[in-house]
Design a protein around this motif. Structure first.
Motif, PDB file in Angstrom:
ATOM      1  N   HIS A 252      45.844  64.637  41.491  1.00  0.00           N
ATOM      2  CA  HIS A 252      46.872  65.679  41.499  1.00  0.00           C
ATOM      3  C   HIS A 252      47.594  65.660  40.154  1.00  0.00           C
ATOM      4  O   HIS A 252      48.022  64.590  39.688  1.00  0.00           O
ATOM      5  N   THR A 257      48.724  61.211  42.568  1.00  0.00           N
ATOM      6  CA  THR A 257      47.974  60.802  43.748  1.00  0.00           C
ATOM      7  C   THR A 257      46.579  61.419  43.636  1.00  0.00           C
ATOM      8  O   THR A 257      46.325  62.245  42.763  1.00  0.00           O
ATOM      9  N   ALA A 259      42.736  62.771  45.672  1.00  0.00           N
ATOM     10  CA  ALA A 259      41.977  63.142  46.865  1.00  0.00           C
ATOM     11  C   ALA A 259      40.560  62.624  46.732  1.00  0.00           C
ATOM     12  O   ALA A 259      39.998  62.582  45.630  1.00  0.00           O
ATOM     13  N   VAL A 269      43.863  62.197  51.062  1.00  0.00           N
ATOM     14  CA  VAL A 269      44.743  62.078  49.893  1.00  0.00           C
ATOM     15  C   VAL A 269      45.369  60.689  49.904  1.00  0.00           C
ATOM     16  O   VAL A 269      45.866  60.226  50.949  1.00  0.00           O
ATOM     17  N   VAL A 325      48.510  73.621  48.771  1.00  0.00           N
ATOM     18  CA  VAL A 325      48.837  72.198  48.895  1.00  0.00           C
ATOM     19  C   VAL A 325      50.337  72.045  49.118  1.00  0.00           C
ATOM     20  O   VAL A 325      51.143  72.520  48.308  1.00  0.00           O
ATOM     21  N   GLU A 329      51.818  66.551  51.489  1.00  0.00           N
ATOM     22  CA  GLU A 329      50.432  66.078  51.487  1.00  0.00           C
ATOM     23  C   GLU A 329      50.094  65.221  50.272  1.00  0.00           C
ATOM     24  O   GLU A 329      49.169  64.414  50.327  1.00  0.00           O
ATOM     25  N   VAL A 330      50.821  65.407  49.171  1.00  0.00           N
ATOM     26  CA  VAL A 330      50.411  64.789  47.908  1.00  0.00           C
ATOM     27  C   VAL A 330      51.501  63.980  47.204  1.00  0.00           C
ATOM     28  O   VAL A 330      51.212  63.246  46.258  1.00  0.00           O
TER      29      VAL A 330
END
Length: 342
Positions: A252, A257, A259, A269, A325, A329-330
């Motif tokens: 990302h 981070t 995936a 993730v 996104v 989530e990240v």
């Protein structure tokens, strides 16, 4: 008024997908344009936000990788041994050069202005795209590798090359005469993907055995003590552990981070610093072959394309999903510090 239907859990599916295995997809560094290479001998350029196929190129063999130069041009690596330059607006392509075997991976170095290719002919080549097409002076240098090149990744002046036989070569691209470091993968089986950390301190390496290794360039004891490997993309069924290859890694651009995409059809993730999984997306119709975050991290493109980890069998057609996104989530979760007075 009827409420709009929520987006599907896998994300929005792009129209006009490739008709055979998707080898790679990449977002532009300048827009929401998405470049996709495929075993159907094509390279497709999409506007991912508008779900529009802008241009398509057809090569003489399967296209195994692709990358952007800028929003007006890109490059491709083909099984027909060619390295090609693609000019999107004019729908033109020309041959930058050749290898002696299929060209497996390609990337553009903004630090040097060179195109870097890795081939199954066990060489790495650097090209100056400003040179005349097809002429030898496009070729800056050829560098022998210990085995066939499977994956490569750039971060600033660092280049990491992963080959068959679990070899990993680390270069300073300002001096390609010899590797800065020659390593062996800490994973036991064949490498699938290598990606440099965005901060340039190391790289993540994935393999067919459902594992990812987190490595550091600094050879000091303090840095090397931080490296680790973890299991992922596997499940227990009937008392047996079923293991899937980790085909893709994508970082990302904002939070650092990353995936991972596996042969199990899942995208996970991870927060590598805190060694935690942050999120798992809904299962895709088939294997995840490639992943890419957009330049601002708002979008994630996922190639759902069977990668033959279970042999030749009926499978879902190839598809590209683009999902929005969410921060949850990240974004890494803050560490909770215990209260010493408690």
């Amino acid at each position: 008024m009827t409420a709009a239907a929520p987006p599907p859990p896998t994300g929005r599916e792009l129209s006009s997908p490739p008709t055979d295995g998707i080898s790679n997809l990449r977002f532009s560094n300048h827009s929401d344009h998405l470049l996709v290479s495929s075993w159907d001998k094509s390279v497709r350029l999409y506007d991912a936000s508008a779900d529009k196929l802008k241009v398509q190129f057809v090569h003489g063999g399967a296209v195994l990788d692709c990358c952007f130069h800028d929003d007006s041009s890109g490059f491709s690596a083909s099984a027909d041994h060619t390295v090609r330059r693609l000019v999107f607006d004019y729908k033109n392509e020309d041959i930058l050069g050749r290898h002696d075997a299929p060209v497996r991976c390609i990337d553009y170095s903004y630090a040097t202005g060179q195109v870097i290719t890795g081939s199954w002919d066990k060489t790495l080549k650097c090209w100056d795209p400003r040179g005349a097409s097809g002429k030898e002076h496009c070729l800056v240098g050829t560098y022998m590798q210990p085995e066939r090149v499977y994956s490569l990744s750039l971060a600033g002046n660092r280049l990491v090359v992963a080959t068959a036989g679990r070899h990993v070569n680390v270069y300073d691209i300002r001096n390609m005469s010899q590797p800065e470091q020659q390593r062996e993968s800490s994973l036991k089986y064949q490498t699938r993907c290598v990606r440099c950390y965005p901060n340039g301190t190391g790289y993540a390496l994935s393999s067919i055995e459902g594992r990812v290794a987190m490595e550091y360039f600094d050879l000091s004891e303090a840095s090397q003590s931080k490296k680790y490997a973890f299991k992922c993309h596997r499940k227990s069924e009937g008392g047996k552990d079923i293991v899937y290859p980790v085909n893709a890694i994508a970082y990302h651009p904002i939070y650092g981070t990353f995936a991972t995409g596996g042969g199990d059809g899942y995208v996970n993730v991870w927060d590598g610093s805190n060694k935690k999984r942050l999120y798992q997306y809904a299962k895709l119709p088939t294997s995840v072959a490639s992943l890419s975050f957009s330049r601002d991290g708002r979008l994630l493109a996922v190639a759902s394309s069977y990668t033959y980890e279970e042999g030749d069998k009926p499978h879902e057609p190839d598809a590209i999903f683009v999902r929005s996104v969410g921060e949850v989530e990240v974004k890494p979760k803050p560490k909770v510090l215990s209260n010493p007075a408690a």
